[in-house]
Scaffold this motif. Structure first.
Motif, PDB file in Angstrom:
ATOM      1  N   MET A   8       0.795  -1.223   0.000  1.00  0.00           N
ATOM      2  CA  MET A   8       0.000   0.000   0.000  1.00  0.00           C
ATOM      3  C   MET A   8       0.829   1.275   0.000  1.00  0.00           C
ATOM      4  O   MET A   8       0.339   2.354   0.342  1.00  0.00           O
ATOM      5  N   ASP A   9       2.100   1.169  -0.410  1.00  0.00           N
ATOM      6  CA  ASP A   9       2.981   2.336  -0.387  1.00  0.00           C
ATOM      7  C   ASP A   9       2.480   3.477  -1.262  1.00  0.00           C
ATOM      8  O   ASP A   9       2.780   4.641  -1.010  1.00  0.00           O
ATOM      9  N   SER A  10       1.749   3.161  -2.329  1.00  0.00           N
ATOM     10  CA  SER A  10       1.322   4.188  -3.272  1.00  0.00           C
ATOM     11  C   SER A  10      -0.008   4.830  -2.894  1.00  0.00           C
ATOM     12  O   SER A  10      -0.471   5.741  -3.578  1.00  0.00           O
ATOM     13  N   LEU A  11      -0.647   4.368  -1.810  1.00  0.00           N
ATOM     14  CA  LEU A  11      -1.943   4.910  -1.403  1.00  0.00           C
ATOM     15  C   LEU A  11      -1.763   6.113  -0.487  1.00  0.00           C
ATOM     16  O   LEU A  11      -0.748   6.264   0.191  1.00  0.00           O
ATOM     17  N   LEU A  12      -2.777   6.969  -0.452  1.00  0.00           N
ATOM     18  CA  LEU A  12      -2.782   8.098   0.456  1.00  0.00           C
ATOM     19  C   LEU A  12      -3.104   7.619   1.876  1.00  0.00           C
ATOM     20  O   LEU A  12      -3.670   6.542   2.055  1.00  0.00           O
ATOM     21  N   PRO A  13      -2.761   8.424   2.904  1.00  0.00           N
ATOM     22  CA  PRO A  13      -2.996   7.982   4.289  1.00  0.00           C
ATOM     23  C   PRO A  13      -4.439   7.553   4.556  1.00  0.00           C
ATOM     24  O   PRO A  13      -4.669   6.522   5.204  1.00  0.00           O
ATOM     25  N   LEU A  14      -5.424   8.308   4.090  1.00  0.00           N
ATOM     26  CA  LEU A  14      -6.821   7.918   4.295  1.00  0.00           C
ATOM     27  C   LEU A  14      -7.119   6.594   3.608  1.00  0.00           C
ATOM     28  O   LEU A  14      -7.816   5.729   4.164  1.00  0.00           O
ATOM     29  N   GLU A  15      -6.582   6.415   2.396  1.00  0.00           N
ATOM     30  CA  GLU A  15      -6.820   5.170   1.668  1.00  0.00           C
ATOM     31  C   GLU A  15      -6.197   3.979   2.391  1.00  0.00           C
ATOM     32  O   GLU A  15      -6.760   2.878   2.396  1.00  0.00           O
ATOM     33  N   ILE A  16      -5.035   4.185   3.006  1.00  0.00           N
ATOM     34  CA  ILE A  16      -4.393   3.102   3.764  1.00  0.00           C
ATOM     35  C   ILE A  16      -5.259   2.718   4.964  1.00  0.00           C
ATOM     36  O   ILE A  16      -5.426   1.538   5.276  1.00  0.00           O
ATOM     37  N   GLU A  17      -5.828   3.718   5.630  1.00  0.00           N
ATOM     38  CA  GLU A  17      -6.704   3.431   6.772  1.00  0.00           C
ATOM     39  C   GLU A  17      -7.939   2.643   6.316  1.00  0.00           C
ATOM     40  O   GLU A  17      -8.353   1.673   6.969  1.00  0.00           O
ATOM     41  N   LEU A  18      -8.531   3.043   5.189  1.00  0.00           N
ATOM     42  CA  LEU A  18      -9.692   2.323   4.671  1.00  0.00           C
ATOM     43  C   LEU A  18      -9.308   0.906   4.256  1.00  0.00           C
ATOM     44  O   LEU A  18     -10.063  -0.046   4.487  1.00  0.00           O
ATOM     45  N   ALA A  93     -23.702  -2.452   4.569  1.00  0.00           N
ATOM     46  CA  ALA A  93     -23.827  -1.948   5.931  1.00  0.00           C
ATOM     47  C   ALA A  93     -22.939  -2.696   6.918  1.00  0.00           C
ATOM     48  O   ALA A  93     -22.594  -2.161   7.975  1.00  0.00           O
ATOM     49  N   ASP A  94     -22.558  -3.941   6.597  1.00  0.00           N
ATOM     50  CA  ASP A  94     -21.766  -4.722   7.548  1.00  0.00           C
ATOM     51  C   ASP A  94     -20.278  -4.405   7.494  1.00  0.00           C
ATOM     52  O   ASP A  94     -19.493  -4.953   8.269  1.00  0.00           O
ATOM     53  N   ILE A  95     -19.853  -3.521   6.585  1.00  0.00           N
ATOM     54  CA  ILE A  95     -18.446  -3.123   6.503  1.00  0.00           C
ATOM     55  C   ILE A  95     -18.238  -1.890   7.372  1.00  0.00           C
ATOM     56  O   ILE A  95     -18.808  -0.826   7.113  1.00  0.00           O
ATOM     57  N   ASN A  96     -17.430  -2.009   8.410  1.00  0.00           N
ATOM     58  CA  ASN A  96     -17.163  -0.912   9.330  1.00  0.00           C
ATOM     59  C   ASN A  96     -15.921  -0.151   8.867  1.00  0.00           C
ATOM     60  O   ASN A  96     -14.794  -0.647   8.976  1.00  0.00           O
ATOM     61  N   LEU A  97     -16.124   1.045   8.343  1.00  0.00           N
ATOM     62  CA  LEU A  97     -15.015   1.862   7.844  1.00  0.00           C
ATOM     63  C   LEU A  97     -14.610   2.941   8.842  1.00  0.00           C
ATOM     64  O   LEU A  97     -13.740   3.757   8.548  1.00  0.00           O
ATOM     65  N   GLY A  98     -15.250   2.957  10.015  1.00  0.00           N
ATOM     66  CA  GLY A  98     -14.910   3.959  11.013  1.00  0.00           C
ATOM     67  C   GLY A  98     -15.493   5.319  10.730  1.00  0.00           C
ATOM     68  O   GLY A  98     -15.131   6.305  11.378  1.00  0.00           O
ATOM     69  N   GLY A  99     -16.366   5.426   9.744  1.00  0.00           N
ATOM     70  CA  GLY A  99     -16.977   6.699   9.379  1.00  0.00           C
ATOM     71  C   GLY A  99     -17.809   6.537   8.122  1.00  0.00           C
ATOM     72  O   GLY A  99     -17.895   5.438   7.548  1.00  0.00           O
ATOM     73  N   GLN A 100     -18.409   7.619   7.683  1.00  0.00           N
ATOM     74  CA  GLN A 100     -19.234   7.604   6.474  1.00  0.00           C
ATOM     75  C   GLN A 100     -18.400   8.088   5.285  1.00  0.00           C
ATOM     76  O   GLN A 100     -17.799   9.157   5.352  1.00  0.00           O
ATOM     77  N   TYR A 101     -18.387   7.300   4.218  1.00  0.00           N
ATOM     78  CA  TYR A 101     -17.617   7.656   3.030  1.00  0.00           C
ATOM     79  C   TYR A 101     -18.453   7.417   1.779  1.00  0.00           C
ATOM     80  O   TYR A 101     -19.307   6.516   1.751  1.00  0.00           O
ATOM     81  N   TYR A 102     -18.201   8.221   0.755  1.00  0.00           N
ATOM     82  CA  TYR A 102     -18.849   8.008  -0.529  1.00  0.00           C
ATOM     83  C   TYR A 102     -18.231   6.785  -1.210  1.00  0.00           C
ATOM     84  O   TYR A 102     -17.019   6.544  -1.079  1.00  0.00           O
ATOM     85  N   PRO A 103     -19.026   6.032  -1.956  1.00  0.00           N
ATOM     86  CA  PRO A 103     -18.465   4.869  -2.672  1.00  0.00           C
ATOM     87  C   PRO A 103     -17.288   5.228  -3.563  1.00  0.00           C
ATOM     88  O   PRO A 103     -16.331   4.459  -3.669  1.00  0.00           O
ATOM     89  N   LYS A 104     -17.307   6.417  -4.194  1.00  0.00           N
ATOM     90  CA  LYS A 104     -16.208   6.787  -5.103  1.00  0.00           C
ATOM     91  C   LYS A 104     -14.887   6.925  -4.345  1.00  0.00           C
ATOM     92  O   LYS A 104     -13.807   6.778  -4.929  1.00  0.00           O
ATOM     93  N   THR A 105     -14.954   7.219  -3.037  1.00  0.00           N
ATOM     94  CA  THR A 105     -13.729   7.288  -2.226  1.00  0.00           C
ATOM     95  C   THR A 105     -13.162   5.901  -2.007  1.00  0.00           C
ATOM     96  O   THR A 105     -11.938   5.720  -1.922  1.00  0.00           O
ATOM     97  N   LEU A 106     -14.032   4.919  -1.945  1.00  0.00           N
ATOM     98  CA  LEU A 106     -13.618   3.550  -1.638  1.00  0.00           C
ATOM     99  C   LEU A 106     -13.156   2.785  -2.877  1.00  0.00           C
ATOM    100  O   LEU A 106     -12.354   1.847  -2.761  1.00  0.00           O
ATOM    101  N   ILE A 107     -13.648   3.162  -4.056  1.00  0.00           N
ATOM    102  CA  ILE A 107     -13.373   2.379  -5.274  1.00  0.00           C
ATOM    103  C   ILE A 107     -11.878   2.184  -5.530  1.00  0.00           C
ATOM    104  O   ILE A 107     -11.428   1.058  -5.759  1.00  0.00           O
TER     105      ILE A 107
END
Length: 311
Positions: A8-18, A93-107
């Protein structure tokens, strides 16, 4: 171990957390075994402080502390989630991401996991060759700008220059040993300018992997971003007050770009999709129309621009 294997070296910090939360969700689908299976992908020795290794070949000898694992059903579940999100579906709904995020952020995060945690993960693009070569290293965009400008000679005096030893090299980058740990700037995502000992040319790179071996020694993996770069000052295009506007240091990269486009390394928070930039070199002026932001860190931004001569 799955987190390390996901590269995950190429991901941003938020993306690494997700990604970490997604791995936790899908973890029951991964298959861990004491003995290698025909489709095992990674192995690890529980007695060694090292990340999982790809099972390109069996370990030199079998030990009771060795474990093997593969994506198993987890990969199909990750692919199914990606298909759902790409079709416009909601995050289950069963995926706990620690907050609310738009699907496009997760893709992009799910797409990354689907690639790197696959039954056949990405293969190395370029052959790696062992070397033993010392190289000078400068940290950050400002220092790289000075090096590539050439105004102060091949080795600019007065800059804080590190000396690393390259252990292996490929067309894609270097693996290096850092003997005397620099200040706190050495981290994944750091921008570096590198000059092999005895050479005059500088290379531009990004630290993609970093592992501290001892208190004073570390190993770093550096991706070569460019073998040539043009140091310029860019300004927003403003015909009436152009001369009064301050410029910001930037590095323009042409290699590997589409026709009519360039990649530009900018200071943090400089990229604006609505703002055309301008710079001059050798009595010519060029306009830079933003296309996309490719990478963003706390130290720099890398973006695509269309370039056109304007005078």
């Amino acid at each position: 171990m799955v987190f390390q294997a996901a590269s995950m070296d190429s991901l941003l910090p938020l993306e690494i957390e997700l990604a970490e939360r997604l791995i936790e969700h899908f973890l029951p689908g991964f298959v861990f075994t004491d003995e290698p299976q025909h489709d095992s992908v990674y192995w690890v020795d529980l007695k060694l402080a090292q990340a999982p290794l790809r099972l390109a070949r069996m370990p030199s000898r079998a030990l009771p502390s060795q474990r093997y694992f593969k994506p198993g059903p987890a990969h199909e579940a990750i692919r199914n989630l990606l298909n759902t999100l790409e079709r416009g579906g909601d995050i289950p709904a069963d995926i706990n991401l620690g907050g609310q995020y738009y699907p496009k952020t997760l893709i992009p995060v799910v797409r990354h996991l689907a690639v790197y945690l696959a039954p056949v993960p990405p293969q190395r693009k370029h052959d790696r060759h062992r070397v033993k070569h010392r190289m000078a290293v400068l940290n950050g965009l400002v220092n790289a700008y000075v090096a590539f400008s050439g105004e102060f000679g091949g080795k600019p005096a007065g800059l804080q220059m590190e000396s690393w030893v390259a252990e292996n090299v490929s067309r894609g980058g270097f693996g290096a040993v850092v003997s005397d740990m620099p200040a706190d700037w050495l981290k994944v995502g750091a921008l570096v300018a590198m000059q092999p000992e005895g050479g005059e040319n500088w290379l531009l790179g990004i630290v993609r992997r970093y592992h501290r071996v001892t208190e004073s020694n570390a190993r770093a993996g550096i991706e070569t971003l460019a073998r040539q770069a043009l140091a310029v000052e860019v300004k927003p295009r403003a015909a009436s007050s152009y001369a009064a506007l301050p410029g910001v240091p930037a590095l323009i990269i042409e290699e590997g770009c589409a026709a009519g486009e360039v990649h530009i390394v900018l200071p943090p928070a400089s990229f604006d999709l609505r703002e055309t930039l301008e710079y001059g070199v050798q009595e010519k002026r060029y306009a830079l129309t933003p296309v996309a932001l490719l990478e963003q860190t706390t130290d720099f931004e890398l973006a695509r621009y269309r370039q056109a001569v304007i005078g």
